[in-house]
Scaffold this active site. Structure first.
Site, PDB file in Angstrom:
ATOM      1  CD  GLU A 298      53.373 -17.039  74.301  1.00 45.48           C
ATOM      2  OE1 GLU A 298      53.523 -16.297  73.313  1.00 45.48           O
ATOM      3  OE2 GLU A 298      52.948 -18.212  74.219  1.00 45.48           O
TER       4      GLU A 298
ATOM      5  CD1 TRP B  40      68.424 -30.029  62.455  1.00 52.46           C
ATOM      6  CD2 TRP B  40      66.223 -30.277  62.227  1.00 52.46           C
ATOM      7  NE1 TRP B  40      67.961 -30.725  63.545  1.00 52.46           N
ATOM      8  CE2 TRP B  40      66.621 -30.893  63.435  1.00 52.46           C
ATOM      9  CE3 TRP B  40      64.864 -30.326  61.866  1.00 52.46           C
ATOM     10  CZ2 TRP B  40      65.729 -31.537  64.285  1.00 52.46           C
ATOM     11  CZ3 TRP B  40      63.972 -30.964  62.720  1.00 52.46           C
ATOM     12  CH2 TRP B  40      64.403 -31.558  63.901  1.00 52.46           C
TER      13      TRP B  40
ATOM     14  CE  LYS C 206      66.888 -34.661  62.694  1.00 50.48           C
ATOM     15  NZ  LYS C 206      67.128 -34.854  64.104  1.00 50.48           N
TER      16      LYS C 206
ATOM     17  CB  THR D 191      48.899 -18.274  72.385  1.00 54.50           C
ATOM     18  OG1 THR D 191      48.471 -19.436  73.079  1.00 54.50           O
ATOM     19  CG2 THR D 191      49.861 -17.491  73.233  1.00 54.50           C
TER      20      THR D 191
HETATM   21  P1  AMP Z   1      52.124 -14.783  68.114  1.00 54.79           P
HETATM   22  O1  AMP Z   1      52.306 -15.076  69.539  1.00 54.79           O
HETATM   23  O2  AMP Z   1      50.844 -15.274  67.547  1.00 54.79           O
HETATM   24  O3  AMP Z   1      52.365 -13.350  67.801  1.00 54.79           O
HETATM   25  O4  AMP Z   1      53.226 -15.614  67.331  1.00 54.79           O
HETATM   26  C1  AMP Z   1      54.582 -15.549  67.678  1.00 54.79           C
HETATM   27  C2  AMP Z   1      55.387 -16.357  66.700  1.00 54.79           C
HETATM   28  O5  AMP Z   1      55.303 -15.774  65.390  1.00 54.79           O
HETATM   29  C3  AMP Z   1      56.866 -16.384  67.003  1.00 54.79           C
HETATM   30  O6  AMP Z   1      57.183 -17.328  67.983  1.00 54.79           O
HETATM   31  C4  AMP Z   1      57.452 -16.715  65.648  1.00 54.79           C
HETATM   32  O7  AMP Z   1      57.373 -18.102  65.375  1.00 54.79           O
HETATM   33  C5  AMP Z   1      56.522 -16.003  64.695  1.00 54.79           C
HETATM   34  N1  AMP Z   1      57.103 -14.726  64.295  1.00 54.79           N
HETATM   35  C6  AMP Z   1      56.818 -13.498  64.767  1.00 54.79           C
HETATM   36  N2  AMP Z   1      57.537 -12.562  64.115  1.00 54.79           N
HETATM   37  C7  AMP Z   1      58.307 -13.213  63.215  1.00 54.79           C
HETATM   38  C8  AMP Z   1      59.276 -12.813  62.241  1.00 54.79           C
HETATM   39  N3  AMP Z   1      59.580 -11.549  62.036  1.00 54.79           N
HETATM   40  N4  AMP Z   1      59.876 -13.782  61.513  1.00 54.79           N
HETATM   41  C9  AMP Z   1      59.571 -15.076  61.690  1.00 54.79           C
HETATM   42  N5  AMP Z   1      58.664 -15.518  62.571  1.00 54.79           N
HETATM   43  C10 AMP Z   1      58.039 -14.600  63.331  1.00 54.79           C
END
Ligand code: AMP
Length: 544
Positions: free
Chosen positions: A328, A444, A439, A184
């Site tokens: 994940e 929020w 916040k 990540t």
């Molecule tokens: P990654 O592991 O780098 O793919 O990032 C995952 C994170 O991206 C998630 O926990 C979300 O915070 C964000 N994310 C992924 N898809 C979306 C979506 N369609 N809308 C808003 N946030 C998203």
């Protein structure tokens, strides 16, 4: 009583064997780093993957070894996906946009033995070579004619392939054998590794296949703009051959004009990627006056898809499927296609639904919990941290007990760090990353909501909302705008536009302009970088 059925291990190689037998003429088209368009069928790909398996074994690699790749989306990268996991080794995709420190940390943490790299990335490796794991070998993913001059001891992919036998007996692997590894990024602290297995990968491909039937089907032509170096390109290298869809890989050129040309020439029916990429493509569509001719569906995920973007695609006749997931989770968790009667709703109602992140796909369970960990109702109003459970979700991080313990709750659910609501009919609405929520005076504010509204104003090309520390309110929102036209930009009409829908406390305290938003290594807006950049920003009511 146990059922009396065969137990065959789920195996990644079986996906490609199936594509060879059943969809042998479907193709993989690649815009290459060398500059040409390359084509090969799944049948030809399988033969090359057998050779590559021999190459890897010839390099002394086998069960459990981590083999790194640093490459764009192309056929050789695809071949590595299959050959590496086919011999029981682990395909560790490196994101070339990570910082040198992160790359050094990750290659050591993973203990990578060999690195396969595209020509583009030879300079990165030359600069880092002394700090990479000792004894690491390098294979450049090109042919002899394109091998670079370098002080490094480089092997040539196609030379190795030419010298290898094409017959191989693949080992029969336990289905829980590790198959690929992705770290990540964009978070604070060291990157953490998600270690996928054959079982989780095959199940995820099946889950994707049944959830994205408009896109993943025989005869479809898929463009994964989402990189192979990030969460296995959302599982497309597995889902496409399993369903018989052809793949069109974009290579290194990801600007709107290059993507438009490739989609037009290769009759791409479905394109997958993060919102930033689609901003570029939409600008090109506007300039050209039409969309690529076969462009039926766009899958948008990775960050929230703004309403204005969804509306533009729908207006072009391209169905938007807004999806959510995480590294994940292999990564798909939800998808937003609307079936009847929702698909028959008036446009504005459909847009309201498509702005949400869709409904869970089969095999993914969702729950939202309050600060005490108590499950909240799916009433569309209660918001809490989103937890997930399923067969393609990590049970812990690779060799990181501390982070693993923090990620999984007492009942075995994984905490996503996203804050969300779930409606009674199952639509997920991500309010924010927990760390991006603002916040203010105990209330929020969702940065995603404010961004969505600001993006609907024509003078805003892109924007982000971040928290600025405030002595009275704790935090107040600052709207950071990339103007459509920097010379004529005026914040007042944007604020008037926001005032129509936002409560007073949700209104940004100030608007600043910026040339471009900083992006993370995976193409998302980096709010961490923005918060650092505006750390000393003084809001108007605090100026003396
Ligand atoms: P990654 O592991 O780098 O793919 O990032 C995952 C994170 O991206 C998630 O926990 C979300 O915070 C964000 N994310 C992924 N898809 C979306 C979506 N369609 N809308 C808003 N946030 C998203």
């Amino acid at each position: 009583m146990q059922g009396k059925m065969m137990h065959r291990p789920l195996s990644i190689m079986d996906i490609l064997k199936f594509a060879r037998d059943t969809h042998g003429d479907a193709e993989i088209v690649s815009a290459t780093v060398e500059g040409d368009i390359h084509r090969q069928t799944y049948r030809e790909t399988y033969t090359r993957v057998c050779r590559l398996g021999q190459v890897l074994q010839g390099l002394g690699l086998g069960l459990g070894d981590r083999i790194a790749t640093m490459a764009w989306n192309g056929y050789r990268h695809f071949e590595l996906y299959y050959a590496i996991s086919g011999i029981g080794a682990v395909c560790h995709t490196l994101n070339p946009r990570l910082s040198p420190d992160q790359l050094i940390y990750i290659t050591h943490h993973a203990d990578d033995k060999v690195l396969f790299l595209d020509l583009t990335f030879v300079p990165i490796v030359e600069a880092l070579v002394d700090k990479l794991p000792k004894g690491m070998r390098f294979v450049v993913m090109t042919d002899a004619a394109h091998m670079p001059d370098s002080a490094l001891d480089l092997l040539c992919y196609e030379d190795l392939m030419d010298a290898a036998d094409k017959e191989i007996v693949w080992p029969e692997l336990d289905e829980n054998t590790a198959s690929s590894l992705c770290y990540t990024s964009g978070t604070t602290g060291n990157p953490k590794g998600a270690l996928y297995s054959h079982r989780s990968t095959v199940l995820h491909a099946m889950m994707g296949g049944i959830s994205f039937q408009n896109s993943l089907r025989c005869g479809a032509r898929i463009l994964p703009v989402v990189p192979l170096f990030h969460v296995n390109a959302w599982g497309l290298p597995y889902g496409a051959p399993m369903t018989g869809a052809s793949i069109v890989f974009p290579g290194p050129k990801l600007d709107g004009a290059s993507i438009w040309e490739l989609m037009e020439n290769e009759a791409v029916s479905s394109a997958w990627g993060v919102p930033t990429v689609w901003l570029g493509l939409l600008a090109e569509i506007q300039a050209k006056g039409r969309r690529p001719h076969n462009f039926n569906e766009v899958i948008i995920g990775g960050s929230a898809a703004p309403r204005s973007m969804i509306a533009q695609f729908e207006d072009l006749g391209t169905n938007v499927c807004h999806a959510w997931g995480m590294t994940e989770m292999s990564p798909i968790g939800t998808q937003g296609n609307l079936d009847a009667p929702l698909s028959n709703l008036p446009l504005e109602d459909r847009l309201d639904l498509k702005m949400r992140q869709g409904r869970r796909i089969f095999g993914v369970d969702l729950k939202i919990v309050d600060d005490q960990g108590t499950a909240l109702p799916h009433d569309g109003k209660s918001t809490g941290e989103l937890f997930v459970r399923g067969n393609a979700i990590i049970s812990g991080y690779f060799e990181n007990p501390e982070a693993s313990a923090a990620a999984i709750d007492g009942e075995g659910w994984f905490g996503t760090g996203d804050v969300a609501a779930i409606s009674p009919d199952g639509f997920l609405q991500i309010t924010d990353r927990a760390k991006d929520l603002i916040k203010s005076g105990g209330e929020w504010i969702s940065s995603i909501d404010v961004e969505n509204m600001a993006m609907a104003h024509p003078s805003v090309a892109n924007c982000a909302v971040i928290a600025i520390a405030h002595p009275k309110w704790d935090e107040r929102p600052l709207l950071v705008v990339v103007p459509a036209d920097a010379d004529s930009f005026d914040p007042a009409p944007v604020l008037d536009h926001l005032r129509r829908d936002l409560a007073k406390y949700q209104m940004p305290d100030d608007v600043v302009t910026i040339d471009a938003l900083p992006l993370t290594a995976t193409g998302k807006v980096s709010k961490m970088t923005l918060r650092e950049r505006f750390a000393d920003y003084v809001l108007p009511d605090l100026r003396t």
